[in-house]
Design a protein around this motif. Structure first.
Motif, PDB file in Angstrom:
ATOM      1  N   HIS A 233       0.855  -1.192   0.000  1.00 33.47           N
ATOM      2  CA  HIS A 233       0.000   0.000   0.000  1.00 33.47           C
ATOM      3  C   HIS A 233       0.891   1.242   0.000  1.00 33.47           C
ATOM      4  N   ASP A 234       2.218   1.029  -0.084  1.00 29.61           N
ATOM      5  CA  ASP A 234       3.183   2.129   0.048  1.00 29.61           C
ATOM      6  C   ASP A 234       3.680   2.572  -1.327  1.00 29.61           C
ATOM      7  N   LEU A 235       3.311   3.796  -1.716  1.00 30.10           N
ATOM      8  CA  LEU A 235       3.642   4.266  -3.070  1.00 30.10           C
ATOM      9  C   LEU A 235       5.136   4.440  -3.295  1.00 30.10           C
ATOM     10  N   ALA A 236       5.864   4.873  -2.265  1.00 31.19           N
ATOM     11  CA  ALA A 236       7.308   5.058  -2.429  1.00 31.19           C
ATOM     12  C   ALA A 236       7.963   3.709  -2.699  1.00 31.19           C
ATOM     13  N   VAL A 237       7.522   2.684  -1.985  1.00 28.66           N
ATOM     14  CA  VAL A 237       8.074   1.341  -2.143  1.00 28.66           C
ATOM     15  C   VAL A 237       7.748   0.793  -3.537  1.00 28.66           C
ATOM     16  N   VAL A 238       6.511   0.955  -3.955  1.00 29.13           N
ATOM     17  CA  VAL A 238       6.098   0.385  -5.242  1.00 29.13           C
ATOM     18  C   VAL A 238       6.838   1.081  -6.394  1.00 29.13           C
ATOM     19  N   LYS A 239       7.087   2.384  -6.224  1.00 30.17           N
ATOM     20  CA  LYS A 239       7.799   3.129  -7.260  1.00 30.17           C
ATOM     21  C   LYS A 239       9.244   2.633  -7.374  1.00 30.17           C
ATOM     22  N   TYR A 240       9.834   2.340  -6.239  1.00 31.36           N
ATOM     23  CA  TYR A 240      11.236   1.921  -6.186  1.00 31.36           C
ATOM     24  C   TYR A 240      11.456   0.560  -6.854  1.00 31.36           C
ATOM     25  N   ILE A 241      10.497  -0.336  -6.649  1.00 38.52           N
ATOM     26  CA  ILE A 241      10.750  -1.748  -6.996  1.00 38.52           C
ATOM     27  C   ILE A 241      10.141  -2.181  -8.330  1.00 38.52           C
ATOM     28  N   SER A 242       9.130  -1.437  -8.838  1.00 34.20           N
ATOM     29  CA  SER A 242       8.310  -1.995  -9.931  1.00 34.20           C
ATOM     30  C   SER A 242       8.737  -1.559 -11.323  1.00 34.20           C
ATOM     31  N   ASP A 243       8.554  -2.441 -12.274  1.00 30.87           N
ATOM     32  CA  ASP A 243       8.641  -2.068 -13.687  1.00 30.87           C
ATOM     33  C   ASP A 243       7.290  -1.554 -14.152  1.00 30.87           C
ATOM     34  N   GLU A 244       6.247  -2.290 -13.763  1.00 32.77           N
ATOM     35  CA  GLU A 244       4.881  -1.896 -14.102  1.00 32.77           C
ATOM     36  C   GLU A 244       4.069  -1.836 -12.821  1.00 32.77           C
ATOM     37  N   ILE A 245       3.034  -1.004 -12.822  1.00 32.73           N
ATOM     38  CA  ILE A 245       2.205  -0.879 -11.613  1.00 32.73           C
ATOM     39  C   ILE A 245       0.730  -1.028 -11.971  1.00 32.73           C
ATOM     40  N   MET A 246       0.047  -1.797 -11.127  1.00 32.26           N
ATOM     41  CA  MET A 246      -1.386  -2.004 -11.285  1.00 32.26           C
ATOM     42  C   MET A 246      -2.049  -1.391 -10.056  1.00 32.26           C
ATOM     43  N   VAL A 247      -2.980  -0.474 -10.273  1.00 31.48           N
ATOM     44  CA  VAL A 247      -3.672   0.163  -9.148  1.00 31.48           C
ATOM     45  C   VAL A 247      -5.029  -0.506  -8.985  1.00 31.48           C
ATOM     46  N   MET A 248      -5.321  -0.986  -7.782  1.00 31.16           N
ATOM     47  CA  MET A 248      -6.596  -1.660  -7.538  1.00 31.16           C
ATOM     48  C   MET A 248      -7.500  -0.837  -6.636  1.00 31.16           C
ATOM     49  N   TYR A 249      -8.790  -0.917  -6.916  1.00 29.53           N
ATOM     50  CA  TYR A 249      -9.779  -0.307  -6.036  1.00 29.53           C
ATOM     51  C   TYR A 249     -10.956  -1.268  -5.903  1.00 29.53           C
ATOM     52  N   MET A 250     -11.253  -1.680  -4.700  1.00 29.02           N
ATOM     53  CA  MET A 250     -12.359  -2.609  -4.413  1.00 29.02           C
ATOM     54  C   MET A 250     -12.414  -3.789  -5.380  1.00 29.02           C
ATOM     55  N   GLY A 251     -11.288  -4.448  -5.540  1.00 30.09           N
ATOM     56  CA  GLY A 251     -11.246  -5.682  -6.323  1.00 30.09           C
ATOM     57  C   GLY A 251     -10.987  -5.492  -7.804  1.00 30.09           C
ATOM     58  N   GLN A 252     -11.126  -4.240  -8.279  1.00 31.67           N
ATOM     59  CA  GLN A 252     -10.954  -4.015  -9.720  1.00 31.67           C
ATOM     60  C   GLN A 252      -9.647  -3.279 -10.016  1.00 31.67           C
ATOM     61  N   VAL A 253      -9.107  -3.535 -11.205  1.00 25.94           N
ATOM     62  CA  VAL A 253      -7.947  -2.764 -11.656  1.00 25.94           C
ATOM     63  C   VAL A 253      -8.471  -1.462 -12.245  1.00 25.94           C
ATOM     64  N   VAL A 254      -8.010  -0.322 -11.710  1.00 24.77           N
ATOM     65  CA  VAL A 254      -8.449   0.956 -12.280  1.00 24.77           C
ATOM     66  C   VAL A 254      -7.411   1.532 -13.236  1.00 24.77           C
ATOM     67  N   GLU A 255      -6.132   1.136 -13.050  1.00 21.01           N
ATOM     68  CA  GLU A 255      -5.095   1.667 -13.937  1.00 21.01           C
ATOM     69  C   GLU A 255      -3.902   0.722 -13.963  1.00 21.01           C
ATOM     70  N   LEU A 256      -3.257   0.633 -15.119  1.00 19.99           N
ATOM     71  CA  LEU A 256      -2.096  -0.237 -15.296  1.00 19.99           C
ATOM     72  C   LEU A 256      -1.139   0.439 -16.266  1.00 19.99           C
ATOM     73  N   ALA A 257       0.098   0.641 -15.830  1.00 18.59           N
ATOM     74  CA  ALA A 257       1.067   1.328 -16.698  1.00 18.59           C
ATOM     75  C   ALA A 257       2.481   1.045 -16.221  1.00 18.59           C
ATOM     76  N   GLU A 258       3.454   1.391 -17.057  1.00 20.50           N
ATOM     77  CA  GLU A 258       4.832   1.324 -16.588  1.00 20.50           C
ATOM     78  C   GLU A 258       4.997   2.303 -15.440  1.00 20.50           C
ATOM     79  N   SER A 259       5.882   1.951 -14.527  1.00 20.97           N
ATOM     80  CA  SER A 259       6.026   2.706 -13.283  1.00 20.97           C
ATOM     81  C   SER A 259       6.260   4.206 -13.518  1.00 20.97           C
ATOM     82  N   ASP A 260       7.241   4.551 -14.356  1.00 18.96           N
ATOM     83  CA  ASP A 260       7.545   5.972 -14.586  1.00 18.96           C
ATOM     84  C   ASP A 260       6.351   6.693 -15.192  1.00 18.96           C
TER      85      ASP A 260
END
Ligand SMILES: Nc1ncnc2c1ncn2[C@@H]1O[C@H](COP(=O)(O)OP(=O)(O)O)[C@@H](O)[C@H]1O
Ligand SMILES: [Mg+2]
Length: 323
Positions: free
Chosen positions: A214-241
Protein backbone atom coordinates in the motif's frame (compact mmCIF):
# COMPACT_ATOMS: atom_id res chain seq x y z
CA UNK A 1 15.29 -25.31 -19.93
CA UNK A 2 15.77 -21.55 -20.22
CA UNK A 3 12.47 -19.74 -20.38
CA UNK A 4 11.54 -17.66 -23.39
CA UNK A 5 12.26 -14.04 -22.48
CA UNK A 6 9.60 -12.86 -24.91
CA UNK A 7 6.77 -14.87 -23.40
CA UNK A 8 4.98 -13.94 -20.19
CA UNK A 9 5.79 -16.11 -17.20
CA UNK A 10 2.47 -15.35 -15.49
CA UNK A 11 -0.79 -14.14 -16.96
CA UNK A 12 -4.18 -13.54 -15.39
CA UNK A 13 -7.17 -13.45 -17.69
CA UNK A 14 -10.48 -12.07 -16.38
CA UNK A 15 -9.65 -13.54 -12.99
CA UNK A 16 -12.41 -13.36 -10.36
CA UNK A 17 -12.45 -14.44 -6.73
CA UNK A 18 -15.70 -14.13 -4.77
CA UNK A 19 -16.32 -15.11 -1.15
CA UNK A 20 -19.68 -16.19 0.23
CA UNK A 21 -20.49 -14.10 3.30
CA UNK A 22 -23.66 -13.94 5.44
CA UNK A 23 -24.46 -10.56 3.81
CA UNK A 24 -23.97 -11.81 0.24
CA UNK A 25 -21.24 -12.46 -2.26
CA UNK A 26 -18.07 -10.45 -1.66
CA UNK A 27 -16.33 -9.64 -4.96
CA UNK A 28 -12.72 -9.51 -3.66
CA UNK A 29 -11.09 -9.79 -7.10
CA UNK A 30 -13.09 -8.76 -10.16
CA UNK A 31 -12.10 -9.38 -13.75
CA UNK A 32 -8.36 -8.86 -13.29
CA UNK A 33 -6.09 -9.32 -16.32
CA UNK A 34 -2.36 -8.70 -16.67
CA UNK A 35 0.76 -10.36 -17.97
CA UNK A 36 4.19 -10.43 -16.38
CA UNK A 37 7.41 -11.00 -18.33
CA UNK A 38 10.39 -12.98 -16.99
CA UNK A 39 12.74 -10.89 -14.85
CA UNK A 40 10.17 -8.11 -14.30
CA UNK A 41 8.23 -6.78 -11.32
CA UNK A 42 4.54 -5.97 -11.33
CA UNK A 43 3.65 -3.72 -8.40
CA UNK A 44 0.11 -4.06 -7.05
CA UNK A 45 -0.99 -1.04 -5.05
CA UNK A 46 -4.20 0.02 -3.34
CA UNK A 47 -5.76 0.63 0.05
CA UNK A 48 -6.23 -2.08 2.63
CA UNK A 49 -9.04 -4.46 1.70
CA UNK A 50 -8.89 -3.80 -2.08
CA UNK A 51 -8.05 -7.43 -2.83
CA UNK A 52 -4.26 -7.44 -3.22
CA UNK A 53 -3.55 -10.47 -1.02
CA UNK A 54 -6.53 -12.36 -2.39
CA UNK A 55 -5.22 -11.77 -5.92
CA UNK A 56 -1.76 -13.07 -4.95
CA UNK A 57 -3.14 -16.17 -3.24
CA UNK A 58 -5.53 -16.93 -6.09
CA UNK A 59 -2.72 -16.71 -8.65
CA UNK A 60 -0.66 -19.21 -6.65
CA UNK A 61 -3.75 -21.42 -6.26
CA UNK A 62 -3.50 -21.19 -2.49
CA UNK A 63 -7.26 -20.66 -2.78
CA UNK A 64 -9.55 -21.59 -5.67
CA UNK A 65 -10.50 -18.95 -8.23
CA UNK A 66 -14.18 -18.29 -8.96
CA UNK A 67 -13.61 -17.82 -12.70
CA UNK A 68 -11.03 -16.74 -15.26
CA UNK A 69 -7.59 -18.13 -15.98
CA UNK A 70 -4.11 -18.07 -14.49
CA UNK A 71 -1.44 -19.05 -17.00
CA UNK A 72 2.04 -20.13 -16.01
CA UNK A 73 4.35 -20.15 -19.02
CA UNK A 74 1.29 -20.11 -21.25
CA UNK A 75 -0.68 -22.96 -19.60
CA UNK A 76 -3.86 -22.45 -17.62
CA UNK A 77 -2.99 -23.89 -14.21
CA UNK A 78 -6.46 -23.51 -12.73
CA UNK A 79 -7.43 -26.88 -14.17
CA UNK A 80 -4.24 -28.65 -13.13
CA UNK A 81 -4.62 -31.66 -10.85
CA UNK A 82 -2.54 -32.07 -7.70
CA UNK A 83 0.28 -33.92 -9.46
CA UNK A 84 0.58 -31.34 -12.24
CA UNK A 85 0.42 -28.56 -9.65
CA UNK A 86 3.18 -30.12 -7.52
CA UNK A 87 5.42 -30.11 -10.56
CA UNK A 88 5.21 -26.34 -10.98
CA UNK A 89 4.52 -25.23 -7.41
CA UNK A 90 8.16 -24.90 -6.49
CA UNK A 91 8.54 -22.37 -9.31
CA UNK A 92 5.94 -20.12 -7.65
CA UNK A 93 6.56 -18.97 -4.10
CA UNK A 94 5.19 -16.35 -1.73
CA UNK A 95 6.73 -14.20 0.99
CA UNK A 96 4.68 -12.35 3.60
CA UNK A 97 4.64 -9.23 5.73
CA UNK A 98 5.21 -11.19 8.89
CA UNK A 99 7.47 -14.16 8.29
CA UNK A 100 7.53 -14.75 12.06
CA UNK A 101 4.04 -16.23 12.04
CA UNK A 102 5.08 -18.78 9.42
CA UNK A 103 8.38 -19.69 11.13
CA UNK A 104 8.07 -22.54 13.66
CA UNK A 105 9.73 -21.10 16.82
CA UNK A 106 11.15 -24.51 17.77
CA UNK A 107 13.08 -24.94 14.52
CA UNK A 108 16.60 -23.62 13.93
CA UNK A 109 17.21 -21.27 11.00
CA UNK A 110 18.97 -24.08 9.17
CA UNK A 111 16.04 -26.48 9.67
CA UNK A 112 13.59 -23.77 8.59
CA UNK A 113 15.48 -23.12 5.36
CA UNK A 114 15.72 -26.86 4.60
CA UNK A 115 12.06 -27.55 5.35
CA UNK A 116 10.57 -26.56 1.95
CA UNK A 117 12.85 -29.14 0.27
CA UNK A 118 11.34 -31.86 2.45
CA UNK A 119 7.77 -30.72 1.90
CA UNK A 120 8.09 -30.84 -1.88
CA UNK A 121 10.16 -34.04 -1.85
CA UNK A 122 13.06 -32.36 -3.67
CA UNK A 123 15.36 -33.49 -0.90
CA UNK A 124 15.12 -37.15 -1.94
CA UNK A 125 17.43 -36.44 -4.87
CA UNK A 126 20.04 -34.69 -2.72
CA UNK A 127 22.87 -36.09 -0.61
CA UNK A 128 23.45 -34.62 2.87
CA UNK A 129 26.55 -32.84 1.56
CA UNK A 130 24.66 -31.37 -1.40
CA UNK A 131 21.92 -30.17 0.89
CA UNK A 132 24.41 -28.52 3.23
CA UNK A 133 26.08 -26.83 0.27
CA UNK A 134 22.73 -25.63 -1.06
CA UNK A 135 21.67 -24.19 2.31
CA UNK A 136 24.92 -22.25 2.73
CA UNK A 137 24.72 -20.95 -0.83
CA UNK A 138 21.15 -19.69 -0.27
CA UNK A 139 21.98 -18.18 3.15
CA UNK A 140 24.89 -16.37 1.58
CA UNK A 141 22.70 -15.15 -1.30
CA UNK A 142 20.12 -13.82 1.18
CA UNK A 143 22.72 -12.08 3.38
CA UNK A 144 22.39 -14.46 6.33
CA UNK A 145 25.72 -15.02 8.16
CA UNK A 146 26.78 -18.65 8.59
CA UNK A 147 26.46 -18.66 12.37
CA UNK A 148 22.72 -17.97 12.02
CA UNK A 149 22.44 -21.67 11.16
CA UNK A 150 21.89 -22.63 14.75
CA UNK A 151 19.89 -19.62 15.92
CA UNK A 152 16.11 -19.59 16.40
CA UNK A 153 13.56 -17.12 14.96
CA UNK A 154 13.11 -15.17 18.24
CA UNK A 155 16.84 -14.36 18.23
CA UNK A 156 16.51 -12.45 14.93
CA UNK A 157 15.18 -8.95 14.20
CA UNK A 158 12.44 -8.29 11.63
CA UNK A 159 14.81 -7.70 8.71
CA UNK A 160 16.74 -10.93 9.33
CA UNK A 161 13.48 -12.89 9.72
CA UNK A 162 12.39 -11.55 6.34
CA UNK A 163 15.72 -12.79 4.92
CA UNK A 164 14.91 -16.23 6.35
CA UNK A 165 11.45 -16.05 4.73
CA UNK A 166 13.12 -15.21 1.45
CA UNK A 167 15.72 -18.01 1.85
CA UNK A 168 12.87 -20.51 2.38
CA UNK A 169 11.43 -19.39 -0.96
CA UNK A 170 14.78 -19.20 -2.78
CA UNK A 171 15.88 -22.72 -1.79
CA UNK A 172 13.35 -24.07 -4.30
CA UNK A 173 14.87 -22.04 -7.18
CA UNK A 174 11.55 -20.34 -7.99
CA UNK A 175 10.94 -18.28 -11.11
CA UNK A 176 8.08 -16.22 -9.71
CA UNK A 177 7.53 -14.85 -6.20
CA UNK A 178 4.47 -13.09 -4.85
CA UNK A 179 5.83 -10.61 -2.30
CA UNK A 180 2.90 -9.62 -0.05
CA UNK A 181 3.84 -6.42 1.83
CA UNK A 182 7.26 -7.89 2.69
CA UNK A 183 8.69 -4.63 4.07
CA UNK A 184 5.57 -3.02 5.55
CA UNK A 185 6.42 -4.07 9.10
CA UNK A 186 10.08 -3.01 8.91
CA UNK A 187 11.91 0.20 9.83
CA UNK A 188 12.60 2.41 6.81
CA UNK A 189 16.37 1.75 6.84
CA UNK A 190 15.80 -2.00 6.95
CA UNK A 191 13.12 -1.72 4.22
CA UNK A 192 15.74 -0.41 1.80
CA UNK A 193 18.07 -3.34 2.57
CA UNK A 194 15.35 -5.91 1.87
CA UNK A 195 14.21 -4.12 -1.31
CA UNK A 196 17.80 -4.03 -2.55
CA UNK A 197 18.21 -7.71 -1.74
CA UNK A 198 15.07 -8.48 -3.76
CA UNK A 199 16.44 -6.47 -6.72
CA UNK A 200 19.78 -8.22 -6.41
CA UNK A 201 18.17 -11.69 -6.37
CA UNK A 202 16.10 -10.68 -9.39
CA UNK A 203 19.22 -9.67 -11.32
CA UNK A 204 21.13 -12.81 -10.45
CA UNK A 205 18.32 -15.29 -11.01
CA UNK A 206 16.04 -13.62 -13.57
CA UNK A 207 13.17 -13.76 -11.05
CA UNK A 208 9.75 -12.24 -11.67
CA UNK A 209 7.86 -10.61 -8.82
CA UNK A 210 4.34 -9.59 -8.08
CA UNK A 211 5.01 -7.00 -5.40
CA UNK A 212 2.00 -6.12 -3.25
CA UNK A 213 2.07 -2.98 -1.14
CA UNK A 214 0.00 0.00 0.00
CA UNK A 215 3.18 2.13 0.05
CA UNK A 216 3.64 4.27 -3.07
CA UNK A 217 7.31 5.06 -2.43
CA UNK A 218 8.07 1.34 -2.14
CA UNK A 219 6.10 0.38 -5.24
CA UNK A 220 7.80 3.13 -7.26
CA UNK A 221 11.24 1.92 -6.19
CA UNK A 222 10.75 -1.75 -7.00
CA UNK A 223 8.31 -2.00 -9.93
CA UNK A 224 8.64 -2.07 -13.69
CA UNK A 225 4.88 -1.90 -14.10
CA UNK A 226 2.21 -0.88 -11.61
CA UNK A 227 -1.39 -2.00 -11.29
CA UNK A 228 -3.67 0.16 -9.15
CA UNK A 229 -6.60 -1.66 -7.54
CA UNK A 230 -9.78 -0.31 -6.04
CA UNK A 231 -12.36 -2.61 -4.41
CA UNK A 232 -11.25 -5.68 -6.32
CA UNK A 233 -10.95 -4.01 -9.72
CA UNK A 234 -7.95 -2.76 -11.66
CA UNK A 235 -8.45 0.96 -12.28
CA UNK A 236 -5.09 1.67 -13.94
CA UNK A 237 -2.10 -0.24 -15.30
CA UNK A 238 1.07 1.33 -16.70
CA UNK A 239 4.83 1.32 -16.59
CA UNK A 240 6.03 2.71 -13.28
CA UNK A 241 7.54 5.97 -14.59
CA UNK A 242 4.54 6.59 -16.82
CA UNK A 243 2.07 6.03 -13.97
CA UNK A 244 3.81 8.49 -11.68
CA UNK A 245 4.29 11.04 -14.49
CA UNK A 246 0.79 10.78 -16.01
CA UNK A 247 -1.70 9.27 -13.57
CA UNK A 248 -5.08 9.22 -15.35
CA UNK A 249 -7.75 7.63 -13.17
CA UNK A 250 -9.29 9.93 -10.52
CA UNK A 251 -8.49 7.30 -7.88
CA UNK A 252 -4.83 7.02 -8.92
CA UNK A 253 -4.54 10.80 -8.90
CA UNK A 254 -6.10 10.98 -5.44
CA UNK A 255 -3.75 8.26 -4.21
CA UNK A 256 -0.65 10.02 -5.60
CA UNK A 257 -1.82 13.30 -4.10
CA UNK A 258 -1.74 11.71 -0.70
CA UNK A 259 2.08 11.56 -0.82
CA UNK A 260 3.56 14.75 0.59
CA UNK A 261 5.39 16.61 -2.17
CA UNK A 262 8.23 19.07 -1.87
CA UNK A 263 8.21 19.67 -5.60
CA UNK A 264 7.01 23.30 -5.93
CA UNK A 265 5.96 22.93 -9.54
CA UNK A 266 3.40 20.39 -8.40
CA UNK A 267 2.06 22.43 -5.49
CA UNK A 268 -0.60 24.20 -7.54
CA UNK A 269 -1.63 21.14 -9.41
CA UNK A 270 -5.23 20.34 -8.80
CA UNK A 271 -5.57 18.18 -5.73
CA UNK A 272 -8.19 15.51 -5.42
CA UNK A 273 -8.74 14.26 -1.94
CA UNK A 274 -10.51 11.04 -1.17
CA UNK A 275 -13.70 11.41 0.82
CA UNK A 276 -15.53 8.62 2.59
CA UNK A 277 -14.55 5.09 3.48
CA UNK A 278 -13.87 2.03 1.38
CA UNK A 279 -16.82 -0.31 1.82
CA UNK A 280 -16.81 -4.05 1.15
CA UNK A 281 -17.68 -5.05 -2.39
CA UNK A 282 -20.65 -7.21 -1.32
CA UNK A 283 -23.17 -7.74 -4.14
CA UNK A 284 -21.70 -4.67 -5.86
CA UNK A 285 -23.82 -2.59 -8.23
CA UNK A 286 -22.54 -2.40 -11.80
CA UNK A 287 -20.38 0.56 -12.70
CA UNK A 288 -17.40 2.22 -11.13
CA UNK A 289 -16.84 1.28 -7.49
CA UNK A 290 -14.99 4.51 -6.82
CA UNK A 291 -17.93 6.67 -7.97
CA UNK A 292 -19.39 7.26 -4.46
CA UNK A 293 -16.07 8.92 -3.45
CA UNK A 294 -15.19 10.50 -6.78
CA UNK A 295 -15.47 14.27 -7.35
CA UNK A 296 -16.12 13.72 -11.07
CA UNK A 297 -18.81 11.05 -10.80
CA UNK A 298 -21.78 11.39 -13.15
CA UNK A 299 -24.76 9.26 -14.09
CA UNK A 300 -22.58 7.55 -16.74
CA UNK A 301 -20.41 6.02 -13.99
CA UNK A 302 -23.22 3.58 -13.18
CA UNK A 303 -22.39 1.81 -16.45
CA UNK A 304 -19.72 -0.88 -16.38
CA UNK A 305 -16.19 0.39 -16.87
CA UNK A 306 -13.39 -1.45 -18.56
CA UNK A 307 -9.72 -0.62 -19.01
CA UNK A 308 -9.04 1.43 -22.12
CA UNK A 309 -5.64 2.11 -23.62
CA UNK A 310 -4.80 5.80 -23.17
CA UNK A 311 -1.27 5.61 -24.59
CA UNK A 312 0.93 2.65 -25.59
CA UNK A 313 1.11 0.30 -22.59
CA UNK A 314 -0.97 2.62 -20.38
CA UNK A 315 -4.50 1.49 -19.48
CA UNK A 316 -7.08 3.30 -17.36
CA UNK A 317 -10.72 2.56 -16.59
CA UNK A 318 -11.54 6.30 -16.55
CA UNK A 319 -9.82 9.59 -17.39
CA UNK A 320 -12.57 11.90 -16.14
CA UNK A 321 -11.34 15.30 -15.02
CA UNK A 322 -7.89 14.73 -16.50
CA UNK A 323 -6.26 17.88 -17.82
N1 LIG B 1 -11.48 -15.83 3.37
C1 LIG B 1 -12.24 -14.74 3.21
N2 LIG B 1 -13.58 -14.77 3.41
C2 LIG B 1 -14.34 -13.68 3.22
N3 LIG B 1 -13.87 -12.48 2.83
C3 LIG B 1 -12.55 -12.38 2.62
C4 LIG B 1 -11.66 -13.49 2.80
N4 LIG B 1 -10.38 -13.08 2.51
C5 LIG B 1 -10.49 -11.77 2.17
N5 LIG B 1 -11.77 -11.35 2.24
C6 LIG B 1 -12.28 -10.00 1.90
O1 LIG B 1 -11.82 -9.71 0.60
C7 LIG B 1 -11.47 -8.33 0.47
C8 LIG B 1 -10.03 -8.21 0.03
O2 LIG B 1 -9.16 -8.64 1.08
P1 LIG B 1 -7.58 -8.71 0.92
O3 LIG B 1 -7.28 -9.47 -0.31
O4 LIG B 1 -7.02 -9.22 2.19
O5 LIG B 1 -7.21 -7.16 0.71
P2 LIG B 1 -5.77 -6.44 0.82
O6 LIG B 1 -4.70 -7.50 0.79
O7 LIG B 1 -5.73 -5.52 -0.35
O8 LIG B 1 -5.79 -5.68 2.12
C9 LIG B 1 -11.75 -7.71 1.83
O9 LIG B 1 -13.04 -7.10 1.81
C10 LIG B 1 -11.71 -8.89 2.78
O10 LIG B 1 -12.50 -8.66 3.91
MG1 LIG C 1 -3.18 -7.86 2.20
Amino acid sequence: MPEDKNKPIIEAINLCKYFKTPKGQLHAVEDVSFSLMPGKTLGVVGESGCGKSTLGRTILRLQPATSGEVRYEGENILNYNRKQMNRIHQNMQMIFQDPYSSLDPRMSIRALITEPLEVLGTKKNMSAAEEKEKVSEIMDMCGLPKYYNNLYPHELDGGMRQRVGLARAMILDPKFIVCDEPVSALDVSIQAQILNLLLDLQDRNGLSYMFITHDLAVVKYISDEIMVMYMGQVVELAESDELFAHPMHPYTRALLNSIPTIDLSRRNRERITIRGEVSSPINPAPGCRFAPRCPYATEACRQNQCLKQVSPGHFAACTEGFK
